[in-house]
Design an enzyme around this catalytic site. Structure first.
Site, short mmCIF file in Angstrom:
data_model
loop_
_atom_site.label_atom_id
_atom_site.label_comp_id
_atom_site.label_asym_id
_atom_site.label_seq_id
_atom_site.Cartn_x
_atom_site.Cartn_y
_atom_site.Cartn_z
N GLU A 8 0.87 -1.20 0.00
CA GLU A 8 0.00 0.00 0.00
C GLU A 8 0.89 1.23 0.00
O GLU A 8 0.74 2.12 0.84
CB GLU A 8 -0.90 -0.02 1.24
CG GLU A 8 -1.68 -1.33 1.38
CD GLU A 8 -2.60 -1.38 2.61
OE1 GLU A 8 -2.16 -0.92 3.68
OE2 GLU A 8 -3.74 -1.85 2.49
N CYS A 22 -10.24 0.09 8.04
CA CYS A 22 -9.66 1.34 8.53
C CYS A 22 -10.31 2.56 7.89
O CYS A 22 -10.44 3.61 8.54
CB CYS A 22 -8.15 1.35 8.26
SG CYS A 22 -7.71 0.85 6.58
#
Lengths: 641, 641
Positions: free
Chosen positions: A312, A408
């Site tokens: 990521e 998240c």
């Protein structure tokens, strides 16, 4: 500079108001259900359940990711911002119930992390690299500060303070303490927030410690060796395996954004916040260098950051592919946080410009129209069938999801949006800065007096901003952000050209009197935008923007095969109001067809391509994928003459 | 139709001759050292060492991949083709020594796979899905047949026959046998080859069994359950987890290339070979359907196939990204094998066209100039720094490597090249087909007589092919492939226009007499080529080709930032001879510069791009990366005006 408190602001209907209301009315209730595992669809959260188990209320093993505690903390923080505007007993009852679980779960010495409490607490603080205890504490601190500031209730704040005491006793440069720092940064910025509330120098010093120690030793590898583990193998393809964690060099020496993008940006936000308190100019200089690297070389036109799904992560300068992008919603949000921190240091319009870009594009693309479906990854191009069979885009979901195993993003965007009113205005001395545009009334105290004004705007649907000065005082200065995309604008006070000073993206207006009517009109035509010639993926391509809003083509409006759409540099673009999508744009465009192509050939000598004229319909990028699965594209081929 | 044996052909200097010699003189000796773990650089092979251990000659555990046996088998096959042209005692001594190891390692019941022999032989044939025993046996059979045909030595052939007996006793539709089939296809085509040598119907029937059983049951999942394993999880992202192995549907029902590309193409080659022997028209029809899917919708312009690094797999029609491509050298070779099999069924020029494309582009790109450095992945675009930090291109090596832990490609290209002379000519009845062009003398027996001719050409450097008929007979027909890329050509016999018939990509010439001189000149200008408008990745782009050869730009000749190079549709292209790279091409081109760009901006309103004229220098794609690391690009932006 400081942001004007939401207590000094009363929002009235405008796009910003709609976002705040959506977050309050739709996202908070929906996410509470999600966090309590009561959604009909999608993966379970376990975030509340883990606390119930840790509190001894139920018997259940830890479930979900190791950082699952942070989801509920972020939701509490989001709810607190709503409560700061208006108390809400039903909402507080939920939070107070949850805080009672936290109190029961907290260990006698202050420790509180359900993963270790429910697995093997003897292993706590032995894997800072991967196991997110300090990250979760960071979010706990933010929730505690926000909830205390909103309600004056100390319960969660006392939990946080006790846990921070333990962490301070455990980590530090002093002999006998562990010389570690978090594998996922976040606690640094949270500790500064706590320090601002408590004034306890320990809280600031602990943040400084985490920044100073980072990347100066081999803590993660040593810690792994102590556990009998290997160093972080997965990231060893990079030049340094701890690059992923920004732990390969001291933070002040960073020059290029690297590794996990949310980690990188929370770290930078923490650095900026610490620099604000300490005046550490080297820390601030590193922030400035990194800000430039990110916003000038590694940021998508939507504000999305993190080009690579592996880790990521950031990749390298000018590497901005539209299809394989990661562009995590949280990463865009964390860049927004970094901008909010930098803006406190210095009134530079660019910070607000990027906040504006992020708000209206790369963060909001993460939610659907009613805020209850979420993207984790935000591509600039989607060909849905590719996501099924081509690894390079496996990470690109073709539809927003009701929830994620790693969720998240949903509570993160909730806390960004419920706090939006506190990012609109700033004050410093006798100057009030208008950062993001929204309809509002404010009355706030500046150095030498109090000011009251009413702002009215439909921005970004429209570039007109009207401000009525209800009450000013001698020496009051109003600073209006002049966005970088503005090519022309008019500014009138009571119909006259005022004397004013323009500096670093702000227009400063003095000598304002009670009753003055300011008309600030930013011309907002649709425009074609190109990217830097060093960006390989956008070479020869253009995007459509209007004001801060990036537009896209969707299959629902334009049919598929959007890679075959071309637009001329001088295409006239007409903007019109659409009930559902706000301002939409129509423009004459060309579609390359197969007319000049023998059906079965895959490769053939170049012939003059066959084009068909059509009217392309663009909608704001943030609103894509609200009409089912389909192709989407931001960057289009340019048809020169 | 059958290929003319290399025993009937004598090559003389030409590009094909150079390739055969390079494979014989450089690749075979180098690879023998590699297979014996004597290279100074690169991963070890363990391929020979495993056999020494299995033979009891040394004490060592199995090392390397589970399919490491196949590397040495492919090398033996490659060597055998050289020996078929000319015996070589030193080379045979090496092989005979290795065969003696095989004989010692072979188990009493015929089993021979070093992985299971050196680990736990009781587990043999319990994981067909992953563990490649039948794949390795396929390569063993091919090596055995080739070595026997070259030398008449039976040693390795007897080893193979004995192992095949065991496999035949183990697998089949009959009750009491396992109803399995290989996780990696290859044995099917090998068994047909063995059948042609032995005439034993069991060999053909076993091949038919493996094809017929495939995808009709849940063998891989059942087998996994028996082992206590789970189904193949890694591929479950696909619509069917056994899609990767082409085991999700019966082979005759396949319509779109899928899963691991080498597996898919070896399977298709086996299907084509079985159909040749059995006349199974459904099997042949499936091959034809798949041939079209691959060559018309899933093949790169270089002949590369397999778009996705995940699973080294096909993705979907018209999905042909240049940067994230896998394009394994072995996959291109296996498509070449599929074409060679189909060509035996029917004289269709298209098969030879694809062989030509593969030979001069997507296979040869796998080796460096002297054949001792190898690419596994063959991209159509390389920006070296991206391979370090961007996951989407992590699999793209920026330099050819001395060897690989999984070194399937080097011996595969060796066996393709040493056998090249046997893919030049075919015969059927009284017709001799010229498939690939090379300088040679041949004397071969056709149905009604023997023909002798001399062919002279520098193809593909030049399009002139001269053929002298040394000896013909009444009824002899010469068929010359007319490549699909040819726009104009001349054909003269003794300076005259001959009567001839053109059909499906071949020119048929009758009434040839001894001493006739044929001049066949294919005009071979450099040309710009476009891809099908459904190919999203090549939209608006062009490639440069000349004859069957794809060209590229390299940084060494043109500087970097090749994404900013544009070429006009009418750009004159001049071809010239280069000592090192054969024919090179120069063309006027444009380079988009940063002159119209403010240095620091990442996005800005579209301005007229600034272009600089320059002369682009193109080299054959297959020869890229022979001058160190640097950018490379095949598809360029088109400058329409």
């Amino acid at each position: 500079m400081e942001y004007v408190s939401s207590r000094d602001i009363h929002l009235s209907p405008s796009p910003v108001y709609s976002l705040v209301k959506k977050a309050e009315d739709k996202m908070l209730p929906y996410q509470w259900e999600a966090l309590n595992d009561r959604l009909a669809e999608g993966p379970k959260s376990y975030s509340v359940r883990n606390f119930r188990a840790a509190a001894g209320e139920i018997d259940a093993p830890h479930a979900g990711a190791v950082f699952q505690d942070s989801d509920i903390f972020k939701w509490i923080e989001a709810a607190a911002y709503a409560l700061k505007r208006e108390r809400n007993p039903a909402l507080e009852e939920k939070i107070d119930w949850f805080v009672s679980l936290m109190q029961k779960a907290q260990q006698p010495d202050g420790y509180l992390d359900t993963y270790y409490i429910l697995t093997d607490i003897s292993k706590r603080f032995t894997n800072l690299r991967d196991n997110h205890e300090l990250y979760c504490l960071g979010h706990l601190i933010e929730a505690a500060v926000a909830y205390f500031e909103a309600t004056g209730k100390r319960g969660i704040l006392d939990v946080a303070l006790k846990y921070v005491e333990l962490v301070n006793a455990t980590f530090g440069f002093e002999e006998g303490k562990k010389h570690g720092y978090p594998g996922h940064e976040e606690i640094e910025l949270a500790l500064v927030r706590l320090y601002r509330l408590t004034g306890d120098p320990m809280h600031l010093n602990l943040a400084r410690y985490f920044l100073s120690a980072r990347g100066t030793n081999d803590y993660f590898d040593d810690e792994a060796a102590s556990r009998g583990d290997k160093p972080a193998w997965a990231w060893s393809v990079y030049s340094h395996r701890n690059r992923y964690y920004q732990a390969d060099e001291p933070v002040k020496e960073m020059t290029m954004a690297k590794g996990h993008s949310v980690r990188q940006l929370y770290l930078l936000t923490g650095m900026a916040e610490v620099a604000l308190e300490t005046g550490d100019s080297e820390l601030k200089a590193a922030c400035d260098t990194m800000w430039k690297d990110i916003t000038r070389r590694q940021m998508y036109i939507t504000g999305a950051v993190g080009q690579s799904s592996f880790g990521e992560a950031f990749t390298l300068d000018y590497d901005l592919p539209s299809d394989t992008v990661y562009g995590e919603t949280c990463a865009a949000i964390s860049l927004y946080f970094f901008a909010t921190a930098l803006l406190k240091s210095h009134p530079l319009g660019e910070y607000g410009d990027i906040m504006d870009t992020l708000l209206h594009n790369g963060t909001l693309s993460g939610i659907n129209e009613d805020g209850t479906r979420y993207f984790y990854v935000n591509p600039l191009e989607c060909i849905p069938k590719r996501s099924k069979y081509s690894q390079s885009v496996f990470h690109v979901r073709t539809q927003r999801q009701p929830w994620y195993g790693c969720a998240c993003c949903p509570p993160n965007i909730a806390r960004m949006l419920t706090n939006l009113d506190e990012r609109l205005l700033l004050k410093s001395g006798n100057t009030l800065y208008v950062n993001l545009f929204a309809s509002l009334d404010t009355q706030t105290q500046l150095e030498s007096g109090s000011v009251s004004l009413t702002e009215t705007t439909d921005y970004p649907n429209d570039g007109s901003i009207s401000i009525r000065i209800n009450k000013a005082f001698h020496g009051f200065v109003l600073a209006l952000r002049l966005p970088g995309w503005v090519q022309s604008y008019t500014l009138r006070i009571n119909g006259q050209n005022p004397p004013c000073v323009m500096d670093e993206g702000y227009i400063y207006i003095s000598d304002l009197k009670d009753g003055d009517e300011i008309s600030y009109v930013l011309d907002m035509p649709a425009r074609l935008v190109a990217a830097h010639p060093l960006s390989h993926a956008t070479a020869g391509k253009v995007a459509v923007m209007r004001g801060p809003v990036v537009y896209c083509l969707e299959e629902a409006d334009n049919g598929g095969e959007l890679w075959n759409v071309l637009i001329r540099p001088d295409a006239p673009m007409s903007v019109s109001r659409d009930e559902r999508f706000g301002q939409v744009i129509a423009a004459p465009a060309l579609r390359q067809t197969q007319d000049n192509w023998d059906g079965y050939e895959l490769y053939a000598p170049l012939r003059r391509p066959a084009y068909q004229d059509f009217t392309a319909r663009f909608i704001p990028y943030r609103l894509w994928n609200n009409r089912g699965e389909g192709e989407m594209r931001v960057w289009l081929r340019l048809k020169e003459n």
